[in-house]
Design a protein around this motif. Structure first.
Motif, PDB file in Angstrom:
ATOM      1  N   SER A   1     144.283   2.384 181.637  1.00 52.11           N
ATOM      2  CA  SER A   1     143.015   3.072 181.745  1.00 52.11           C
ATOM      3  C   SER A   1     142.321   3.344 182.878  1.00 52.11           C
ATOM      4  O   SER A   1     141.849   4.295 183.347  1.00 52.11           O
ATOM      5  CB  SER A   1     142.718   2.676 180.134  1.00 52.11           C
ATOM      6  OG  SER A   1     142.281   0.930 180.382  1.00 52.11           O
TER       7      SER A   1
ATOM      8  N   GLY B   1     138.344  12.542 177.367  1.00 55.02           N
ATOM      9  CA  GLY B   1     137.488  12.238 176.854  1.00 55.02           C
ATOM     10  C   GLY B   1     138.922  10.897 176.773  1.00 55.02           C
ATOM     11  O   GLY B   1     139.581  11.637 176.050  1.00 55.02           O
TER      12      GLY B   1
ATOM     13  N   SER C   1     139.461   7.299 174.715  1.00 54.49           N
ATOM     14  CA  SER C   1     139.319   6.333 174.231  1.00 54.49           C
ATOM     15  C   SER C   1     140.214   5.597 173.411  1.00 54.49           C
ATOM     16  O   SER C   1     141.557   5.748 173.211  1.00 54.49           O
ATOM     17  CB  SER C   1     138.958   6.441 172.744  1.00 54.49           C
ATOM     18  OG  SER C   1     137.293   7.383 172.594  1.00 54.49           O
TER      19      SER C   1
ATOM     20  N   GLY D   1     140.903   1.701 171.637  1.00 56.12           N
ATOM     21  CA  GLY D   1     140.312   0.339 170.768  1.00 56.12           C
ATOM     22  C   GLY D   1     141.431  -0.389 170.234  1.00 56.12           C
ATOM     23  O   GLY D   1     142.877  -0.321 170.321  1.00 56.12           O
TER      24      GLY D   1
ATOM     25  N   PHE E   1     144.629   4.730 169.873  1.00 55.67           N
ATOM     26  CA  PHE E   1     143.923   5.880 170.915  1.00 55.67           C
ATOM     27  C   PHE E   1     143.457   7.036 170.745  1.00 55.67           C
ATOM     28  O   PHE E   1     143.466   7.380 169.383  1.00 55.67           O
ATOM     29  CB  PHE E   1     144.741   5.472 172.746  1.00 55.67           C
ATOM     30  CG  PHE E   1     146.063   6.587 171.740  1.00 55.67           C
ATOM     31  CD1 PHE E   1     146.113   7.686 172.723  1.00 55.67           C
ATOM     32  CD2 PHE E   1     147.592   6.059 171.095  1.00 55.67           C
ATOM     33  CE1 PHE E   1     147.501   8.814 171.839  1.00 55.67           C
ATOM     34  CE2 PHE E   1     148.660   7.422 171.280  1.00 55.67           C
ATOM     35  CZ  PHE E   1     148.437   8.586 171.203  1.00 55.67           C
ATOM     36  N   ASP E   2     143.059   7.248 171.373  1.00 53.18           N
ATOM     37  CA  ASP E   2     142.708   9.383 171.525  1.00 53.18           C
ATOM     38  C   ASP E   2     142.137  10.176 172.593  1.00 53.18           C
ATOM     39  O   ASP E   2     141.351   9.236 173.330  1.00 53.18           O
ATOM     40  CB  ASP E   2     141.345   9.202 170.348  1.00 53.18           C
ATOM     41  CG  ASP E   2     140.360  10.604 170.051  1.00 53.18           C
ATOM     42  OD1 ASP E   2     141.059  11.694 170.908  1.00 53.18           O
ATOM     43  OD2 ASP E   2     140.278  10.855 169.407  1.00 53.18           O
TER      44      ASP E   2
ATOM     45  N   ARG F   1     142.979  17.083 170.841  1.00 53.93           N
ATOM     46  CA  ARG F   1     142.554  16.097 170.696  1.00 53.93           C
ATOM     47  C   ARG F   1     144.640  15.574 170.309  1.00 53.93           C
ATOM     48  O   ARG F   1     145.118  16.322 169.351  1.00 53.93           O
ATOM     49  CB  ARG F   1     142.086  15.559 169.429  1.00 53.93           C
ATOM     50  CG  ARG F   1     140.700  15.478 169.320  1.00 53.93           C
ATOM     51  CD  ARG F   1     139.963  15.525 167.968  1.00 53.93           C
ATOM     52  NE  ARG F   1     139.713  13.760 168.337  1.00 53.93           N
ATOM     53  CZ  ARG F   1     139.727  12.769 167.587  1.00 53.93           C
ATOM     54  NH1 ARG F   1     139.191  14.282 166.277  1.00 53.93           N
ATOM     55  NH2 ARG F   1     139.448  11.773 167.189  1.00 53.93           N
TER      56      ARG F   1
END
Length: 160
Positions: free
Chosen positions: A10, A28, A30, A32, A66-67, A83
């Motif tokens: 990341s 984007g 993400s 988490g 993750f995204d 996505r």
């Protein structure tokens, strides 16, 4: 080690994502935590009267998620969106091994378990609309795609 790799990846990808932001293209990323809840996280089990193990839960532990999303604007209030998302949850193999070993306590061997854990992966694509309300912007996405859930594959090892 796995979390360190995700963190380093990341850190490497973030500058490229920030440089890729143009008026038309927004990207984007993400990363988490997947926190299991309810029956999915439960480690409860019991032994039936016929001496078989009956689990009430799925023995899931904390995992990662993750995204990666991308939006391409055609106009100011309309565009296309895509996505890629996924996640994993490990299995509490220690607790599951203890439950199995309780069932076979009368025998001269013990079981240990190795597992790949639970997982999910999905790819979505579609359109998005931005609705401005005074200083507030609401994004609506109309997306369709494919999602796959993976059950854990377990290996049982017999120890004398």
């Amino acid at each position: 080690m796995k979390y360190l790799r995700v963190f380093l990846l990341s850190i490497i990808i973030l500058p490229f994502i920030s440089f890729a932001q143009k008026d038309e293209l927004l990207i984007g990323l993400s990363v988490g935590v997947n926190n299991p809840i309810g029956d999915f996280a439960s480690n409860e089990w019991s032994i039936n009267e016929d001496n078989t193990l009956e689990t009430q839960g799925e023995f899931a532990k904390l995992g990662t998620a993750f995204d990666l999303s991308a939006n391409y604007r055609i106009g100011y209030y309309f565009g296309f969106s895509a996505r890629i998302l996924g996640g994993t949850n490990k299995i509490d193999t220690k607790e599951y091994s203890n439950a199995l070993n309780t069932v076979i306590a009368d025998y001269d061997y013990q079981l240990t378990i190795a597992s790949k854990g639970w997982g999910n992966m999905g790819i979505l694509a579609g359109a998005y609309v931005v609705i401005p309300i005074n200083d507030l912007y609401i994004d609506w996405r109309f997306m369709a795609g494919y999602a796959n859930l993976f059950s854990p594959s377990m290996r049982y090892y017999v120890n004398d």
